[in-house]
Enzyme design. Structure first.
Site, PDB file in Angstrom:
ATOM      1  N   HIS A  41       0.437  -1.114  -0.095  1.00  0.00           N
ATOM      2  CA  HIS A  41       0.191  -0.094   0.027  1.00  0.00           C
ATOM      3  C   HIS A  41       1.006   1.203   0.146  1.00  0.00           C
ATOM      4  O   HIS A  41       1.295   1.444   0.774  1.00  0.00           O
ATOM      5  CB  HIS A  41      -0.854   0.348   1.343  1.00  0.00           C
ATOM      6  N   ASP A  43       0.113   5.732  -1.258  1.00  0.00           N
ATOM      7  CA  ASP A  43      -1.214   6.405  -1.519  1.00  0.00           C
ATOM      8  C   ASP A  43      -0.050   7.420  -3.215  1.00  0.00           C
ATOM      9  O   ASP A  43      -0.970   8.821  -3.092  1.00  0.00           O
ATOM     10  CB  ASP A  43      -1.519   7.321  -0.238  1.00  0.00           C
ATOM     11  N   GLU A 139      -9.092   1.063  -2.853  1.00  0.00           N
ATOM     12  CA  GLU A 139      -8.817   1.970  -0.959  1.00  0.00           C
ATOM     13  C   GLU A 139     -10.445   2.434  -1.402  1.00  0.00           C
ATOM     14  O   GLU A 139     -10.174   3.696  -1.541  1.00  0.00           O
ATOM     15  CB  GLU A 139      -8.350   2.867  -0.900  1.00  0.00           C
ATOM     16  N   HIS A 166     -13.439   2.514   3.458  1.00  0.00           N
ATOM     17  CA  HIS A 166     -11.860   3.543   3.590  1.00  0.00           C
ATOM     18  C   HIS A 166     -12.662   3.682   5.345  1.00  0.00           C
ATOM     19  O   HIS A 166     -12.924   2.631   6.212  1.00  0.00           O
ATOM     20  CB  HIS A 166     -11.868   4.544   3.066  1.00  0.00           C
ATOM     21  N   HIS A 209      -8.832  -1.034   7.224  1.00  0.00           N
ATOM     22  CA  HIS A 209     -10.099   0.147   7.609  1.00  0.00           C
ATOM     23  C   HIS A 209     -11.242  -0.840   7.378  1.00  0.00           C
ATOM     24  O   HIS A 209     -11.916   0.427   8.203  1.00  0.00           O
ATOM     25  CB  HIS A 209      -9.953   0.909   6.498  1.00  0.00           C
ATOM     26  N   HIS A 230      -3.107  -3.005   4.769  1.00  0.00           N
ATOM     27  CA  HIS A 230      -1.605  -1.462   5.526  1.00  0.00           C
ATOM     28  C   HIS A 230      -2.458  -1.534   7.047  1.00  0.00           C
ATOM     29  O   HIS A 230      -3.160  -1.085   7.030  1.00  0.00           O
ATOM     30  CB  HIS A 230      -1.775  -0.470   4.875  1.00  0.00           C
ATOM     31  N   ASP A 342       1.957   2.244   3.240  1.00  0.00           N
ATOM     32  CA  ASP A 342       0.930   3.393   3.429  1.00  0.00           C
ATOM     33  C   ASP A 342       1.681   4.557   2.853  1.00  0.00           C
ATOM     34  O   ASP A 342       1.142   5.827   3.418  1.00  0.00           O
ATOM     35  CB  ASP A 342       0.568   3.262   4.953  1.00  0.00           C
TER      36      ASP A 342
HETATM   37 ZN    ZN Z   1      -5.435   3.709   4.492  1.00  0.00          ZN
END
Ligand code: ZN
Length: 402
Positions: A41, A43, A139, A166, A209, A230, A342
């Site tokens: 993971h 972003d 996600e 999420h 999440h 993550h 992350d």
């Molecule tokens: Zn996340």
């Protein structure tokens, strides 16, 4: 009439066993497949979409680019097609398409560095070709707008995992991010259908999440092992999106794998407490930024980033990541833990783990703590590869059974 065998032929027949026994030149052994290092993971796509940058050179902004990916010894990265909650029931699928397209561009523009991949074989082929693999994980389950057709379309466009939620509860799954009482008591009946359809098409179920009950529903319903792309340990840091020891044991029973998140507030309760206090303190200023830029665009994000930088949290050493790995290995077993940084989705990083180039410190620390080479390979990516392979196998079996 019996044909006479020519004498030379007879000789050949008699000598055959001797010829066969003659030492043959040994075939060159195929090289053992390299152990793959995977981070499940990052972003970076959101960062790239908001502020396009050159992934082919070392950047000072952000946590990830291809030279730093190489420096950290990382073979495969799952870029998050993160769909912010504000798009739920308001164009989530369109936004998901946009960020997935961004990820394809991030791979396609850099063929000398990376290959886009959609399978375990694709990851290994990229590495064999001296490249690194880029994959997509969605996600936020609200991305599919409650449509299995959209789920299947996202698979065809390359998505290979999806977090069921999420930080927002959606129309079919409860999130750990909601303080309000559970809406669905875990997964709704449609949520369970989503899980089974993900099994059938070969998309990994990601429980990072989700609420605890959604997690237990997901492992009960899923026909394939699940992942936490993550998520760290709640026994060591009490964030509700971390996994309890009981959840880790259930995940191990399911055959799945949990990847440790590097966010300091998910690694340390001291940081978590300070982070909550900071959120409270900065509430009026963040509200003011939002009033100026209600769409939470680049201006808002830059403002928030500056506020965070001006109000730093207590520091935590990167070795805390390995403490989480240690604990999760003790509880779930060596086959059920991995890496989910992350990066680029977290406003702070542990000291000594400032970006992806620092990743190789983790296997070194594991070695120092007495882990065998084989066990280090498992943690750094091969556990995840096993689960991804299992998900591919289950999908094939389910498709063949129809
Ligand atoms: Zn996340």
């Amino acid at each position: 009439m019996q044909k006479r065998i020519a004498p030379f032929l007879l000789l050949l027949i008699l000598a055959a066993p001797l010829l066969a026994a003659a030492p043959a030149k040994p075939l060159p052994k195929p090289p053992a497949p390299e152990a793959i290092t995977v981070d499940t993971h990052a972003d970076t796509p959101t960062e790239f979409l908001d502020h396009p940058f050159d992934l082919g050179v070392v950047n000072t902004r952000g946590h990830f680019d291809y030279p730093r990916m190489k420096a950290g010894g990382l073979d495969a990265e799952f870029f998050a097609a993160y769909v912010p909650a504000k798009y739920a029931n308001k164009g989530a699928a369109a936004y998901c398409l946009k960020i997935m397209e961004t990820i394809h561009e991030m791979a396609d523009r850099y063929p000398s560095w990376v290959r886009f991949a959609t399978s375990t074989a694709g990851i290994r082929a990229a590495v064999a070709d001296h490249r690194r693999a880029i994959l997509i994980g969605i996600e936020g389950g609200h991305a599919i707008e409650d449509s299995l057709d959209l789920l299947r379309a996202f698979y065809r466009l390359g998505a290979r995992y999806m977090t069921l939620t999420h930080t927002n509860t959606n129309n079919w799954a409860d999130s750990s991010g909601d303080e309000a009482p559970a809406t669905h008591n875990g997964l709704s009946p449609f949520g369970k259908q989503v899980v089974l359809e993900m099994n059938r098409i070969g998309m990994m179920i990601d429980i990072s999440h989700v609420s605890d009950k959604t997690f237990y529903d997901a492992v009960a319903v899923s026909k394939a092992p699940v992942i936490a792309s993550h998520s760290s340990s709640r026994a060591l840091a009490s964030a509700p999106r971390n996994m309890t020891d009981d959840m880790l044991r259930a995940l191990a029973k399911n055959g799945g794998v949990a990847m440790v998140n590097f966010y300091p507030a998910f690694l340390s309760d001291v940081v978590l407490k300070a982070s909550k206090a900071r959120d409270e303190k900065l509430k009026p200023e963040i509200a003011a930024l939002k009033a100026k830029d209600p769409s939470e665009g680049a201006e808002y994000q830059e403002g928030v980033r500056k506020l965070m930088a001006a109000n730093p949290l207590p520091k935590v050493s990167w070795t805390v990541i390995v403490d989480h790995i240690d604990h999760m290995v003790k509880v779930a077993g060596i086959d059920h833990v991995g890496i989910g940084s992350d990066f680029d989705g977290i406003p702070e990083v542990p000291e000594g783990m400032e970006d992806i180039s620092k990743l190789s410190a983790i296997p070194q620390e594991l070695k120092r703590r007495g882990y065998s080479e084989a066990d280090i390979h498992k943690i750094m990516g091969e556990n995840f590869m096993r689960v991804f392979g299992e998900v591919e196998k289950v999908a094939k079996e389910m498709q063949a059974a129809k």
